[in-house]
Enzyme design. Structure first.
Site, PDB file in Angstrom:
ATOM      1  N   CYS A 182      -7.039  -1.121   9.353  1.00  0.00           N
ATOM      2  CA  CYS A 182      -6.547  -2.009   8.294  1.00  0.00           C
ATOM      3  C   CYS A 182      -6.340  -1.109   7.096  1.00  0.00           C
ATOM      4  O   CYS A 182      -5.555  -0.171   7.194  1.00  0.00           O
ATOM      5  CB  CYS A 182      -7.513  -3.145   8.039  1.00  0.00           C
ATOM      6  SG  CYS A 182      -9.223  -2.649   7.825  1.00  0.00           S
ATOM      7  N   ASN A 226       0.806  -1.212   0.000  1.00  0.00           N
ATOM      8  CA  ASN A 226       0.000   0.000   0.000  1.00  0.00           C
ATOM      9  C   ASN A 226       0.844   1.269   0.000  1.00  0.00           C
ATOM     10  O   ASN A 226       0.381   2.326  -0.410  1.00  0.00           O
ATOM     11  CB  ASN A 226      -0.909   0.000   1.226  1.00  0.00           C
ATOM     12  CG  ASN A 226      -2.306  -0.500   0.888  1.00  0.00           C
ATOM     13  OD1 ASN A 226      -2.941   0.030  -0.016  1.00  0.00           O
ATOM     14  ND2 ASN A 226      -2.745  -1.526   1.579  1.00  0.00           N
TER      15      ASN A 226
END
Lengths: 664, 548
Positions: free
Chosen positions: A345, A257
């Site tokens: 998350c 990410n």
């Protein structure tokens, strides 16, 4: 005349065969298609007096319809439901099959919310009752129960108009020291604007569980407001010098990410945080894991080895364990170390919601009661914040990639806990299954919409009913007879073991309609019945005693007893139990009622199924009549709950009870 | 038998005992000929642990500073280490408990370890504890066991017409492993039986083991016929079987070996009933695991349960690899086939494998439990075990010499009886109201079969039991279990008799690991036991309410 004879029928197809999933058995019948349901009614050739078995399938429950290629016996149609029912029809004429198929495709994908069943469902409640149903959950009161607001935490109106974060509700709780600029700054540094907010407050240690989405840190970006936000959360807790930041993703996912300008907190930039990855996989992994699991367990004549290998390779139990592991970590940090924890998350709605909800369940006995469970389980604190809820359950025709069994997983985690702590939960398995059923049924407004904003726009409180009102009215059916408040007092915090052998395959969920797989007799039901009977016996006694007092009779044997003890008949008549769930596992609401076919395996297919009388003739009788089969076969548990079959011994017992007291 | 020669150190002070579910405690350890006694004297409420040495399956000892190795591993001075020398003995029990003793003094530790090692696996049956067990409240029974073949026959009036009690084996000469009296078809005389016995391995000719009252069909049990490579036949054996299905069109034979195994058995003198000579019998082959493979399965499973790696995939793969649950599934489904034949199809069945002392007993027992409500009460179940396993001879001595932890070379060990208990547990899970006894009874039996105060599971056959006077000199477990206090404890509070057959589901999803046994010593299983206790209390409470 049946319900389906009155409503508008889209289609009616005769001569349809319903095949059993795990044996070679099949039954003939008629298929009806209505605006809300697909109904199969077994035709009874040999015994027309009694009604045939019926299978009712709500369109919202249908996950997929598949038309297989034509065979000699007809055209097979396989329907898979979200409540894990799989039905296999064979329709004689291909044209009929195609009609059913295409109508179903059209019907089962509502394009707007107003087409959902909840907006037309009417359980004969007036507006006041409906309103009361919705008032069962009061978010503000819930935080008050936890002791918030307090000197360290306050309500903020920053999101009053959903300006800061569209997917959060209006009322949010943040540290007293977090000023508006800090909140707004922090939200700009968080994915989808989901800045850290309070979800659970552990009063005893003043430790908080907060949640948010991932920071937009990329490889090096930082944000002073976000840092001070975390600082504020940490400072709000005097018991611990540091704050845990739990990233529920596997480290690899978090790293990936970063390349997209997101990522995770850098411990160097934030003072006094302890960063921890937990390693719960993402929704795509979960979805395919469940798919694999269902494939394996749906196999016919599955061997034990293939079953265990399949269970392993699906990875499902591994994922369940990971979630429970994370919740246990969270619970320990809060209750043992007294530290506050920030959970996130990616976007902070799936894994974060599961872990926070489960953690709260472990920490707070209130959430383990029927009333309390509504909080972690529904639109209250967790899921209204969580958003995307509707999408995950595929209520509208959304992107199939966004569909994931997150909620099923959460319920399963709770179930695994109930198995480990039989005395700690006020509700039984039935309760969880019932909730699961209705998450998908779209019959109640609780689970519709993605976030508070959308829910307000849909006017759900005004236009739909609340599931909790229904569940509370049925409370007695969902009680766990082993629940002991004393146990909860002694063990306010549960410490489950997460050793692998404590996790089991949840047969009652994934095979809830495959009756042949379940135990033939249920301890739960028996205990509930016994308990109910003894309760009744007691109240009968009390009534008799007070009657005696009214009449001024001393309870000593007299020649003319003023209140004759009830006869056995009277007692057993008064014994009609409250309505129990109709199907084996799950109490479907009235209009879902169905009597499932009573399966049997033929002789070559190893050990057969239920206890039955021996001869073939009896078997056919049994196959054709619902009530008949209940009496004959031990397998049909629902029989136990029909008032005509309520065990008589307790009635006798209570009779003796009455007599004994009268004469002594 | 002198036990003293094996006990060099009888008492050790200041020993620390660690056992599952309890905090470690310090006290005195004492070794006797049959027991290990630990008493915790420092506590005001002195706790004692009394462990049958026979229960210990394996021990591991680690002694700190073995002199021989000390120079090897460290340079620490000798004297210093000798003074603080101590040893640890880990005892792994046959009931799957693991205990640990920390013993001060190396020599004492080695002595104790040696005593345990020797005394825990004495071969001499007459020196075993049941011969010495004399509780004050119990005198030696006048009648050992619950019943006898004679009594059983006399109670079954239905049998009188077509069946008789034969005493052809009264001196164990026809078949050493059968009891003196067996039930056979009335039309078959003792001479025929003698000849038929010669045609069956170990002389185990077909005898009646169950009469199904509903339709008069029976289950027979035997060992394999001795056809051999040149396909011998035996007219008497054929006659005997013919007499069994007199008045019916056919019978079934369930062979607990695969077709291939049965054919291979011919090479070693065994075989199966061929179609040409037994034309009215239809044969099924169901391969069931036995012997060494079953023992290894148990060892693997217990190993998997002790795996601390906390890895789900590993656990599932080990569970699969142990195959134990497959054996459970297989046993239940074969028993189901047997019930199918008798109950639904209405024909008599002969069950055998090779010796007819393991799997045949397993499935005939399960089938009776499934079909016959009388076998599901506590007396009924214990009586069934007595008939099928004690009288009809399961070689307990050989099969249960060691359990899952033992390092000893495997000989005849095989946990067939444990497999039976597991299957019964699965039945109980699926029909929690239909059985009159509780899981606790199954657990008790699983413990007693490996190490016991009672004589019930001693020896390999009735003949051996007579030779050693087991019935005169030991107590009987089954009778003890039926004493009022014990009976209350082991009965199922929810029991409700049903006349119907209880068909178990054998889908893998329906079967479970028997946690109560295999994970008995973990905290979580305790929670479940507490819940069971809760059920019992609730039901008793309601019962009281009703009676008051």
């Amino acid at each position: 005349q049946k319900y389906y004879h009155y409503v508008h029928l889209f289609l009616q197809v005769e001569q349809v065969r319903l095949l059993d999933r795990f044996s070679n058995k099949s039954v003939h019948g008629t298929l009806y298609l209505t605006a809300t349901h697909l109904i199969f009614v077994e035709s009874n050739s040999n015994n027309s007096a009694s009604a045939g078995h019926e299978v009712w399938i709500l369109h919202h429950h249908i996950a997929s319809v598949e038309k297989l290629s034509l065979t000699t016996s007809g055209c097979p149609l396989v329907i898979q439901c979200r409540n894990f029912r799989v039905v296999h029809f064979v329709i004689q004429r291909e044209r009929d099959c195609h009609d059913v198929y295409s109508s179903l495709l059209r019907l089962l994908r509502p394009v707007c919310y107003e087409e959902l069943y909840a907006f037309s469902y009417n359980p004969k409640q007036n507006d006041q009752q409906r309103e009361e149903g919705w008032q069962l959950i009061d978010l503000g009161a819930e935080f008050e129960r936890m002791g918030v607001p307090c000197d360290q935490w306050q309500l903020t109106d920053v999101n009053r108009d959903y300006k800061v974060c569209e997917t959060y509700p209006r009322d949010l709780y943040v540290p007293v020291t977090a000023s508006k600029p800090i909140i707004v700054g922090s939200s700009k540094f968080r994915s989808k604007g989901r800045f850290p907010v309070l979800t659970y407050f552990y009063q005893e240690k003043k430790a908080a569980v907060c949640r948010c989405s991932q920071p937009l840190s990329g490889f090096s970006a930082r944000c002073l407001e976000d840092e001070s936000m975390l600082q504020a959360i940490s400072k709000a807790n005097h018991n611990s010098r540091f704050l845990y930041v739990m990233d529920t993703r596997p480290k690899l996912n978090a790293l990936a990410n970063r390349a997209a300008g997101k990522g995770y907190e850098n411990e160097d930039n934030y003072s006094n945080i302890r960063f921890q990855f937990v390693g719960i996989e993402n929704i795509h992994v979960m979805r395919s894991s469940l798919q694999k699991l269902l494939e394996v367990t749906g196999t016919r004549s599955l061997s034990m080895s293939d079953y265990l290998v399949g269970l392993e390779s699906s990875g499902w139990l591994r994922h369940i364990k990971a979630i429970v592991d994370a919740a246990v970590f969270l619970t320990r940090a809060v209750t043992v170390e007294g530290a506050s924890v920030l959970v996130h998350c990616s976007d902070g709605w799936d894994r974060t919601a599961q872990v926070c909800a489960l953690g709260a369940l472990l920490m707070d006995p209130y959430y383990r009661t029927i009333k309390g469970f509504m909080v972690p389980a529904t639109d209250a604190s967790y899921y209204s914040i969580r958003g995307l809820y509707a999408l995950r359950c595929d209520q509208l025709d959304g992107d199939p990639k966004e569909v994931s069994p997150i909620f099923t997983q959460f319920l399963e985690c709770v179930w695994q806990l109930t198995e480990q702590f039989p005395q700690a939960f006020e509700f039984s398995e039935w309760f969880l299954l019932q909730i699961h059923e209705h998450v998908h049924s779209c019959q109640y407004g609780n689970f519709l919409g993605n976030n508070q904003r959308q829910r307000e726009e849909l006017q759900l409180r005004e236009r739909t009913h609340s599931l909790w009102a229904f569940l509370m009215s049925e409370k007695r059916n969902h009680l766990n007879p082993f629940y002991s408040p004393a146990y909860s007092e002694a063990h306010p915090v549960l410490e489950p073991s997460t050793l692998p052998y404590h996790f089991k395959f949840w047969r009652s969920m994934y095979h809830q309609f495959d009756r042949s797989m379940h135990p033939r007799q249920s301890i739960l039901k028996t205990i509930l019945t016994l308990k109910e009977n003894s309760r009744k016996a007691e109240s009968t006694l009390q009534a008799l005693e007070s009657r005696l007092q009214q009449l001024g009779v001393v309870p000593v044997a007299t020649s003319d007893p003023p209140a004759p003890p009830p006869t056995r008949d009277q007692l057993s008549n008064s014994h009609s139990l409250p309505p129990r769930p109709d199907s084996l596992i799950l109490g479907a609401p009235i209009n879902h009622k169905e009597v499932q076919r009573h399966e049997e395996e033929d002789e070559q297919e190893e050990v057969g199924e239920e206890a039955t009388e021996s001869t073939d003739t009896e078997r056919t009788v049994e196959g054709s009549s619902g009530t008949e089969s209940r009496k004959q076969s031990y397998g049909e548990l629902e029989g136990t709950y029909n008032s005509d079959l309520v065990k008589e011994e307790p009635a006798v017992v209570s009779l003796e009870f009455g007599v004994a007291r009268m004469t002594c | 038998m002198e036990f003293a020669e094996h006990i060099k150190t009888a008492n050790v002070e200041d020993v620390v005992l660690r056992q599952p579910l309890q905090p470690p405690s310090r006290g005195t350890l004492c070794i006797t000929g049959h027991h290990l006694l630990f008493s915790d004297r420092e506590e005001s409420d002195s706790r004692q642990v009394l462990l049958l040495l026979r229960n210990i399956d394996a021990i591991e000892k680690s002694v700190e500073n073995l002199t021989g190795y000390s120079g090897f591993f460290s340079n620490a001075s000798h004297s210093e280490r000798m003074s603080g020398s101590s040893g640890t003995i880990t005892m792994k029990c046959k009931d799957l408990r693991v205990l640990q003793l920390d013993i001060p003094g190396m020599e004492q530790c080695l002595n104790i370890a040696h005593s345990i090692e020797t005394l825990s696996c004495l071969d001499c049956v007459s020196a075993m504890y049941p011969f010495f067990y004399r509780p004050v409240d119990l005198s030696l029974p006048e009648q050992w066991g619950l019943s006898s073949p004679e009594m059983h026959y006399s109670q079954m009036k239905e049998l009188y017409e077509k069946w008789r009690l034969s005493t052809v084996n009264r001196d164990y000469s026809v078949c050493p492993s059968y009891p003196p009296a067996v039930i056979v078809p009335k039309s078959i005389d003792d001479d025929t039986l003698k000849k038929a016995a010669k045609f069956r391995q170990g002389g185990r000719f077909p005898v009646l083991c169950y009469y199904h009252k509903k339709n008069g069909m029976v289950i027979m049990r035997s060992s394999q016929p001795l056809l051999g490579a040149n396909r011998k036949r035996c007219k008497e054996d054929e006659l005997l079987l013919q007499a069994v299905i007199e008045g019916s069109d056919k019978g079934y034979i369930i062979d607990t070996r695969s077709m291939q195994q049965a054919q291979q058995a011919r090479m070693t003198g065994g075989g199966f009933e061929s179609k040409s000579f037994y034309d009215r019998w239809k044969r099924f082959h169901r391969q069931m695991e036995r012997g060494k493979a079953l023992q290894e399965s148990l060892i693997k499973l217990v190993e998997a349960c002790g795996d601390e790696s906390n890895n789900m995939d590993r656990w599932l793969s080990k569970l699969e690899n142990s195959k134990w649950l497959s054996h459970v599934q297989n046993a239940l489904s074969t028993a189901g086939l047997l019930v199918e034949c008798v109950e639904r199809d209405g024909h008599s069945v002969l069950v055998h494998g090779s010796e007819g002392t393991d799997c045949s007993l397993l499935i005939s027992t399960l089938a009776q439990l499934i079909m016959d409500p009388c076998c599901r009460t506590m007396e009924g179940f214990l009586g069934l075990l007595e008939r099928e396993w004690i009288q009809a001879r399961h070689p307990f001595q050989q099969r249960c010499a060691h359990s899952a932890y033992s390092h000893a070379r495997l000989q005849q060990e095989s946990p067939v009886f444990l497999l039976l208990l597991d299957c019964v547990w699965q039945l109980w899970r699926q029909f929690p109201l239909a059985l009159g006894f509780s899981e606790a009874l199954l657990l008790r039996l699983a413990t007693e079969v490996y190490a016991s105060d009672y004589g019930t599971f001693l020896c390999n056959s009735d003949q051996e039991r007579c030779a050693l006077e087991v019935k005169e000199r030991t107590h009987c477990l089954f009778r003890a279990l039926l004493r009022p206090t014990e009976r209350d404890y082991y009965s199922n509070p929810l029991y409700e008799r049903t006349e119907l057959a209880i068909w178990p589901s054998v889908h893998p999803q329906s079967l479970q690991l028997w946690k109560g046994y295999f994970l008995r010593w973990t905290q979580q299983v305790r929670h479940l036991e507490e819940a069971q206790e809760e059920i019992r209390n609730m039901v008793i409470e309601w019962g009281k309410l009703a009676r008051s």
